[in-house]
Design a protein around this motif. Structure first.
Motif, PDB file in Angstrom:
ATOM      1  N   PRO A  40       2.421 -17.321  49.706  1.00  4.07           N
ATOM      2  CA  PRO A  40       2.602 -16.501  51.071  1.00  4.07           C
ATOM      3  C   PRO A  40       2.641 -17.711  52.010  1.00  4.07           C
ATOM      4  N   ALA A  41       3.211 -17.515  53.218  1.00  7.70           N
ATOM      5  CA  ALA A  41       3.372 -18.427  54.463  1.00  7.70           C
ATOM      6  C   ALA A  41       1.730 -18.459  54.885  1.00  7.70           C
ATOM      7  N   GLY A  42       1.570 -19.614  55.433  1.00  8.92           N
ATOM      8  CA  GLY A  42       0.216 -19.913  55.650  1.00  8.92           C
ATOM      9  C   GLY A  42      -0.891 -20.174  55.080  1.00  8.92           C
ATOM     10  N   THR A  43      -0.471 -20.250  53.687  1.00 10.30           N
ATOM     11  CA  THR A  43      -1.474 -20.972  52.769  1.00 10.30           C
ATOM     12  C   THR A  43      -1.567 -22.329  52.617  1.00 10.30           C
ATOM     13  N   ALA A  44      -2.679 -22.803  52.490  1.00  7.53           N
ATOM     14  CA  ALA A  44      -3.112 -24.281  52.832  1.00  7.53           C
ATOM     15  C   ALA A  44      -3.625 -24.642  51.447  1.00  7.53           C
ATOM     16  N   VAL A  45      -4.491 -24.159  50.621  1.00  4.32           N
ATOM     17  CA  VAL A  45      -4.851 -24.536  49.426  1.00  4.32           C
ATOM     18  C   VAL A  45      -5.201 -23.395  48.484  1.00  4.32           C
ATOM     19  N   VAL A  46      -5.110 -23.694  46.967  1.00  2.00           N
ATOM     20  CA  VAL A  46      -5.256 -22.756  46.255  1.00  2.00           C
ATOM     21  C   VAL A  46      -6.235 -23.709  45.348  1.00  2.00           C
ATOM     22  N   VAL A  47      -7.559 -23.097  45.395  1.00  2.00           N
ATOM     23  CA  VAL A  47      -8.741 -23.821  44.469  1.00  2.00           C
ATOM     24  C   VAL A  47      -8.836 -22.999  43.232  1.00  2.00           C
ATOM     25  N   THR A  48      -8.551 -23.702  42.051  1.00  2.00           N
ATOM     26  CA  THR A  48      -8.637 -22.881  40.875  1.00  2.00           C
ATOM     27  C   THR A  48      -9.940 -23.783  39.808  1.00  2.00           C
ATOM     28  N   THR A  49     -10.809 -22.692  39.920  1.00  2.00           N
ATOM     29  CA  THR A  49     -11.961 -23.153  39.053  1.00  2.00           C
ATOM     30  C   THR A  49     -12.424 -22.306  38.154  1.00  2.00           C
ATOM     31  N   SER A  50     -13.199 -22.706  37.088  1.00  2.00           N
ATOM     32  CA  SER A  50     -13.628 -21.917  36.175  1.00  2.00           C
ATOM     33  C   SER A  50     -14.780 -21.398  36.111  1.00  2.00           C
ATOM     34  N   VAL A  60      -6.800 -18.181  47.082  1.00  2.00           N
ATOM     35  CA  VAL A  60      -5.855 -18.688  48.177  1.00  2.00           C
ATOM     36  C   VAL A  60      -6.599 -18.572  49.507  1.00  2.00           C
ATOM     37  N   LEU A  61      -6.464 -19.950  50.248  1.00  2.62           N
ATOM     38  CA  LEU A  61      -7.127 -20.438  51.483  1.00  2.62           C
ATOM     39  C   LEU A  61      -5.993 -20.543  52.245  1.00  2.62           C
ATOM     40  N   SER A  62      -6.191 -19.995  53.633  1.00  2.00           N
ATOM     41  CA  SER A  62      -5.087 -20.235  54.544  1.00  2.00           C
ATOM     42  C   SER A  62      -5.562 -21.470  55.285  1.00  2.00           C
ATOM     43  N   ARG A  63      -4.660 -21.868  56.190  1.00  2.00           N
ATOM     44  CA  ARG A  63      -5.060 -22.863  57.170  1.00  2.00           C
ATOM     45  C   ARG A  63      -6.045 -22.293  58.200  1.00  2.00           C
ATOM     46  N   ALA A  64      -5.840 -21.147  58.614  1.00  2.00           N
ATOM     47  CA  ALA A  64      -6.655 -20.646  59.720  1.00  2.00           C
ATOM     48  C   ALA A  64      -8.115 -20.512  58.999  1.00  2.00           C
ATOM     49  N   ALA A  65      -8.244 -19.963  57.632  1.00  2.00           N
ATOM     50  CA  ALA A  65      -9.506 -19.783  57.057  1.00  2.00           C
ATOM     51  C   ALA A  65     -10.436 -21.152  57.070  1.00  2.00           C
ATOM     52  N   LEU A  66      -9.645 -22.222  56.659  1.00  2.00           N
ATOM     53  CA  LEU A  66     -10.203 -23.571  56.291  1.00  2.00           C
ATOM     54  C   LEU A  66     -10.549 -24.201  57.811  1.00  2.00           C
ATOM     55  N   SER A 197     -19.167 -19.877  49.146  1.00  2.00           N
ATOM     56  CA  SER A 197     -18.202 -20.309  47.928  1.00  2.00           C
ATOM     57  C   SER A 197     -16.894 -20.465  48.312  1.00  2.00           C
ATOM     58  N   SER A 198     -15.987 -20.772  47.267  1.00  2.00           N
ATOM     59  CA  SER A 198     -14.587 -21.007  47.585  1.00  2.00           C
ATOM     60  C   SER A 198     -14.055 -19.601  48.257  1.00  2.00           C
ATOM     61  N   GLU A 199     -14.501 -18.608  48.218  1.00  2.00           N
ATOM     62  CA  GLU A 199     -14.036 -17.377  48.833  1.00  2.00           C
ATOM     63  C   GLU A 199     -14.179 -17.344  50.384  1.00  2.00           C
ATOM     64  N   THR A 200     -15.291 -18.250  50.687  1.00  2.00           N
ATOM     65  CA  THR A 200     -15.595 -18.307  52.190  1.00  2.00           C
ATOM     66  C   THR A 200     -15.286 -19.755  52.764  1.00  2.00           C
ATOM     67  N   SER A 201     -14.250 -20.415  52.057  1.00  2.00           N
ATOM     68  CA  SER A 201     -14.090 -21.688  52.435  1.00  2.00           C
ATOM     69  C   SER A 201     -15.193 -22.721  52.680  1.00  2.00           C
ATOM     70  N   GLY A 202     -16.267 -22.330  51.632  1.00  2.00           N
ATOM     71  CA  GLY A 202     -17.239 -23.250  51.601  1.00  2.00           C
ATOM     72  C   GLY A 202     -18.543 -22.610  52.431  1.00  2.00           C
ATOM     73  N   GLY A 203     -19.380 -23.489  52.489  1.00  2.00           N
ATOM     74  CA  GLY A 203     -20.729 -22.893  53.166  1.00  2.00           C
ATOM     75  C   GLY A 203     -20.265 -22.302  54.485  1.00  2.00           C
ATOM     76  N   TYR A 234      -7.152 -13.575  45.319  1.00  2.00           N
ATOM     77  CA  TYR A 234      -6.831 -14.103  44.326  1.00  2.00           C
ATOM     78  C   TYR A 234      -5.553 -14.522  43.790  1.00  2.00           C
ATOM     79  N   LEU A 235      -4.960 -15.502  43.630  1.00  2.00           N
ATOM     80  CA  LEU A 235      -3.633 -15.710  43.227  1.00  2.00           C
ATOM     81  C   LEU A 235      -3.146 -14.862  41.976  1.00  2.00           C
ATOM     82  N   ASP A 236      -2.178 -13.940  42.113  1.00  2.00           N
ATOM     83  CA  ASP A 236      -1.615 -13.256  41.108  1.00  2.00           C
ATOM     84  C   ASP A 236      -2.636 -12.200  40.243  1.00  2.00           C
ATOM     85  N   ASP A 237      -3.652 -11.826  41.052  1.00  2.00           N
ATOM     86  CA  ASP A 237      -4.809 -11.022  40.682  1.00  2.00           C
ATOM     87  C   ASP A 237      -5.113  -9.959  41.796  1.00  2.00           C
ATOM     88  N   PRO A 238      -4.120  -8.753  41.924  1.00  2.00           N
ATOM     89  CA  PRO A 238      -4.522  -8.133  43.292  1.00  2.00           C
ATOM     90  C   PRO A 238      -5.692  -7.169  42.768  1.00  2.00           C
TER      91      PRO A 238
END
Length: 378
Positions: A40-50, A60-66, A197-203, A234-238
């Motif tokens: 999607p437009a506005g996406t800046a980073v996708v962080v994939t972690t186990s 999926v993190l947007s520019r605005a979130a970061l 966490s990753s879901e909150t753009s870090g601390g 989450y990417l491809d995980d609605p």
């Protein structure tokens, strides 16, 4: 928008990619095992972690979130120069680079494996001034790195002054043991405990207090967070996105952290993972609480408590700790069991202590709990 992978082993390549994704027109940056594709437009980073349990997720993190997270940090701590001492594939490392970009300052970057001497040299090289005033410096570490530095400082005179030179050292990724925090404070290090966490753009919660614009609530014992720094999902995980990110009737969006917590004097206190509980002999035992007690014992500050199957009780726990001269597993168990029983009751007592030559860690610096469980079962 196109999502393109970047070599996370090259921190400067990640920085260049982030400069385009966050400050420019893209493409978006894939950090982890994500193939080129449209996002999607506005996406800046996708962080994939186990993560520590091995379950993969692509956040999926947007520019605005970061940028919201970076600006809120500057509002709380002040603006200055940043040192990247974490892997740039880890959200805390990403945010160090984003904060530097937002501040329009080139970050200092540690390359290769983390080493105290390199950290001290990088810290010394950051000294600068503007208008006759020193430019504040900042960095972000995980507890294992902080302990490594403090241990090295006992023999290397460069390390402690390097730690003390930072205006603030953000420490997150896992709970900071009280004994380690006290050591850092005695060394003159200005440590700020971060939670996120990753879901909150870090601390996004510093020393128990949310950053400006961040909402915190505890619902049914679970910590939930809101604010402009939240991931899109989450990417491809609605289904997982819908289950993890809730929306109130007023439109406020909340992230379910899965962490247990309370408010203590108006400050958030995270007490562990809601799901890190075993049932031993019919009694619920929080392994986070057991680990908290164990880590307060001498020589066990970096110990990890993991669950194992038990023929008699159904489940039990095992303490895994690094081996040190003069320490015997049975002797340590004789100390651990009564300490845990006194604090939490007899059913919470660990079954065994396992000593290892080296604790396995994820690239983020967190203990690799999946690997530690395998060691305990072995």
């Amino acid at each position: 928008m196109r999502l393109e992978p970047v070599d996370t082993a090259d921190a400067r390549a990640v920085l260049r990619a982030l400069r385009g994704a966050v400050l420019g027109a893209g493409p978006a940056v894939a950090l982890g095992a994500t193939a080129p594709r449209d996002v999607p437009a506005g996406t800046a980073v996708v962080v994939t972690t186990s993560g520590s349990t091995g379950y993969p997720k692509s956040v999926v993190l947007s520019r605005a979130a970061l940028t919201s997270g970076a600006l809120a940090t500057a509002d709380r701590l002040g603006s200055g120069s940043w040192l990247l001492a974490l892997p740039p594939s880890y959200i805390a490392g990403v945010q160090v680079l984003v904060r530097a970009l937002v501040a329009d300052r080139e970050p200092a970057i540690l390359s290769g494996p983390f080493h105290p001497a390199a950290f001290a040299a990088a810290a010394a090289g950051m000294a600068s001034s503007e208008g006759g005033r020193r430019v504040p410096t900042y960095t972000s570490l995980v507890p294992a790195q902080l302990q490594t530095l403090l241990d090295a400082g006992e023999t290397d005179p460069r390390i402690i002054p390097a730690l003390a030179s930072f205006e603030a050292i953000l420490v997150g990724g896992q709970a900071l043991p009280a004994a380690l925090a006290a050591r850092a404070a005695a060394a003159g290090a200005r440590v700020v405990r971060t939670y996120g966490s990753s879901e909150t753009s870090g601390g996004c919660v510093y020393d128990g207090v949310p950053l400006d614009g961040v909402g915190v609530r505890v619902t049914d014992g679970e910590v939930q967070l809101s604010g402009p720094m939240l991931a899109d999902g989450y990417l491809d995980d609605p289904e997982r996105t819908e289950a993890t990110f809730l929306r109130d009737a007023d439109g406020t969006r909340w992230y379910r952290t899965g962490d247990a917590g309370t408010f203590d004097g108006g400050m958030l206190r995270v007490t562990g993972r809601i799901d890190n509980v075993i049932v031993s002999g019919g009694i619920n035992v929080s392994l986070d609480r057991v680990e908290h007690v164990v880590r307060a014992l001498p020589g066990l500050a970096s110990a990890v408590v993991v669950p194992v199957a038990d023929e008699r009780w159904g489940q039990a726990s095992v303490v895994v700790a690094p081996r040190a001269a003069g320490r015997d597993a049975d002797d340590l168990l004789a100390v651990v069991r009564p300490a845990v029983a006194d604090a939490l009751g007899a059913p919470a007592r660990p079954r065994a202590v396992v000593l290892v030559e080296e604790m396995p860690h994820l690239p983020s610096g967190k203990p690799d709990r999946a690997a530690l469980r395998a060691l305990a079962d072995g």
